[in-house]
Every structure is written in structure tokens, then in C-alpha cells.
Design an enzyme around this catalytic site. Structure first.
Site, mmCIF file in Angstrom:
data_model
loop_
_atom_site.group_PDB
_atom_site.id
_atom_site.type_symbol
_atom_site.label_atom_id
_atom_site.label_comp_id
_atom_site.label_asym_id
_atom_site.label_seq_id
_atom_site.Cartn_x
_atom_site.Cartn_y
_atom_site.Cartn_z
ATOM 1 N N TYR A 136 0.841 -1.256 0.185
ATOM 2 C CA TYR A 136 -0.113 -0.364 -0.031
ATOM 3 C C TYR A 136 0.645 1.180 -0.129
ATOM 4 O O TYR A 136 1.454 1.553 0.699
ATOM 5 C CB TYR A 136 -0.640 -0.132 1.375
ATOM 6 C CG TYR A 136 -1.448 0.814 1.320
ATOM 7 C CD1 TYR A 136 -2.408 1.758 0.519
ATOM 8 C CD2 TYR A 136 -2.063 1.332 2.440
ATOM 9 C CE1 TYR A 136 -2.663 2.894 0.685
ATOM 10 C CE2 TYR A 136 -3.340 2.428 2.717
ATOM 11 C CZ TYR A 136 -3.392 3.834 1.631
ATOM 12 O OH TYR A 136 -4.186 4.175 1.945
ATOM 13 N N LYS A 164 -1.277 -1.686 -4.297
ATOM 14 C CA LYS A 164 -2.554 -0.288 -3.534
ATOM 15 C C LYS A 164 -1.649 1.140 -3.994
ATOM 16 O O LYS A 164 -1.144 0.903 -3.285
ATOM 17 C CB LYS A 164 -3.578 -0.522 -2.619
ATOM 18 C CG LYS A 164 -4.312 0.723 -2.217
ATOM 19 C CD LYS A 164 -4.782 0.454 -1.032
ATOM 20 C CE LYS A 164 -6.129 1.713 -0.919
ATOM 21 N NZ LYS A 164 -6.432 1.414 0.526
#
EC number: 4.3.3.7
Length: 300
Positions: A136, A164
């Protein structure tokens, strides 16, 4: 290992009671709401879930509730921490509880070098062998941007299956898509860039908006992935005022106000966050009632 994260993932909020405790009945209601709306993947305990202020002793109940209400959808638990040992511990625990994978944010505050990032994710993977990890990247929160060059080194770890990407930099997103190895996945981390990110090669979205309007968000993502640009653009334009309103203040402050408007939880956040101001609430109410073509279906 395989974990298909294409389509719509929802970064779940964590409702609280007026006494400041985790409101598990409200959380279960929220999970059922997004599942009924057609989301593909559930992501508890991320930034939107206020993971930074969730106690270790509260995590298991949240994960259990999500697993029980997920309707067979994958549950990817946020397990990131700036202390590698802590991230490893949470990741191992998520694996043991039956999650499908872990969302692991780049370490914040410490400012690791690229080699430090590689070592961090290697240690987390070693703590949970065979468990899929989603990197992330959210430099607005961590103070550290995961560059495509460093991400290329992380792809060498077979447990790192997706990223992400929440840098907000479309040029960087496009470069990640251009160099994406076979079998890895790129996910947009920003609702307002989902359409553009999918256009350059992302396979899905991890959404804040989908807490409120899962069906409409799912339709936008599906249209974009199917190449139906006209419909994807129409939905994006309809939803854009609400996307913008959700980030007038730090996420999830506006989201909690929106959940209150829809009867999906109290408008409560944990300090150091405070509830939304009146101007934000007004914009949210307007956006939930009026999209580009009138009332957003199912909103109010």
C-alpha cells in the site's frame, strides 16, 4: 499463490459507539450493506478503518465479524505498521484467522531507504509463509513515496501480489502499469482516479466511496474494466461530487458523516480526528441527494 483482487474492493470504515468503543453491530451492518451492493473484496483495518487508533485487543473481533459477514468474498486485512515486528505479528495473525491476504502499508515515520522497504516486506512475508501481500503506497499519510523502481524490487517477492497505489500521480500509476510483471495486480487507491487508472492498466479500485454507494461504485468500475467508456464516464461524473466531498477533511471524517446520513453508523471518529464541520456535512448531504443526473439511486 493466487488472490484475484480485480474489480471493486472496499476500504471499510470502523463504526464507534458514543462511548468510544468499536460498534460491532454497526460494522456488521456496514459489511452486509457493501456485500449486497456487489463489492468483490473487503478490506478492514486500513486507513479508512482508523487502524492507527484501533487497539490490538480490538482487532480480532473486527476481523472475525468481517469474515462472518463477507458472503464468501475475500477479506484482505490491513496489517501495516511502522515497526516491522508489529506488522509481521499482525500479518501472521490475519493469516491464522482465515483472511485471504494482508494490506501492508509502507512504514511511516521511520523513512526507510529502498533497501529497508525490501527488507521490511521480506520480514513480513517470512512471518506468514504463502500469505498474499498487497503493498500500500500512500505518501500523503506516510511521507514516503514507493517509486516504480523500488516496487520492481518488491515484485521479486512471490508473496507480494498487488499494489494499492494512492500516490495521486497518474504518470507514476501508468509507469507501474507499463512495467507490471505477469501475475501481479495494480489497484487504484483513489476513487477519483479509478477511471483514469483503469484506462492505463489498473485492474480494480480500493474504494472509500463504496462504503456509501457500493452498487454505483461497482457499476463504474465494471464499466471501465469492460471498456464501456461512455457509461464509466457518466457514472464517474455523477459520483464525482461525492468523491470530492469525502476528502474535504481527512478520511474518514467525511465518510463517517456520510454513514450517519445513510443510517449506517454514528458520526464518530477517534482522536486525534474530530467529527466533520458543518460545511462538510452540507456538501455531503447535497452530493448524496444530487448527482449529475439527479438523485443517486439508493442514496437517500
Amino acid at each position: 499463490m493466487t488472490l484475484d483482487l480485480s474489480g471493486l474492493s472496499v476500504a471499510l470504515a470502523t463504526p464507534f459507539t458514543p462511548a468510544g468503543e468499536v460498534d460491532l453491530p454497526a460494522f456488521r451492518k456496514l459489511v452486509r450493506h457493501v456485500v449486497a451492493g456487489g463489492v468483490d473484496v473487503l478490506v478492514p483495518l486500513g486507513s479508512t478503518g482508523e487502524a492507527a487508533t484501533i487497539l490490538d485487543s480490538e482487532r480480532d473481533a473486527i476481523v472475525d465479524a468481517c469474515l462472518e459477514e463477507c458472503g464468501g468474498r475475500p477479506v484482505v486485512v490491513g496489517t501495516g505498521h511502522n515497526a516491522t515486528r508489529h506488522a509481521a505479528m499482525w500479518t501472521r495473525r490475519a493469516q491464522g484467522m482465515g483472511a485471504a491476504g494482508a494490506l501492508v502499508v509502507t512504514p511511516y515515520y521511520n523513512k526507510p531507504t529502498p533497501s529497508g522497504l525490501v527488507a521490511h516486506y521480506a520480514a513480513v512475508a517470512e512471518a506468514a509463509p504463502g500469505f498474499p501481500l498487497v503493498v500500500y503506497n500512500v505518501p500523503g499519510r506516510t511521507g514516503l513515496n514507493l517509486t516504480p523502481a523500488t516496487l520492481a524490487r518488491l515484485w521479486d517477492n512471490p508473496q507480494v501480489v498487488a499494489v494499492k497505489e494512492s500516490s495521486g500521480n497518474l504518470a507514476q500509476i501508468a509507469e507501474i502499469a507499463r512495467t507490471l510483471p505477469k501475475g501481479k495486480q495494480l489497484l487504484s487507491g483513489d476513487d477519483n482516479l479509478a477511471l483514469a487508472s483503469i484506462a492505463v492498466g489498473a485492474e480494480g479500485l480500493v474504494s472509500v466511496l463504496a462504503n456509501l454507494l457500493p452498487g454505483e461504485t461497482a457499476a463504474m468500475v465494471a464499466s471501465a474494466r469492460e471498456g464501456n467508456l461512455a457509461e464509466a464516464r457518466r457514472l464517474h461524473q455523477q459520483l464525482l461530487p461525492l468523491m470530492d466531498a469525502l476528502f474535504l477533511e481527512s478520511n474518514p471524517i467525511p465518510l463517517k458523516a456520510g454513514l450517519k446520513l445513510l443510517g449506517l453508523g454514528e458520526d464518530l471518529v477517534r482522536l486525534p480526528l474530530v467529527p466533520a464541520d458543518a460545511a462538510t456535512r452540507k456538501r455531503l448531504a447535497e452530493a448524496l441527494c444530487l448527482g449529475a443526473e439527479g438523485t443517486i439511486p439508493g442514496a437517500m
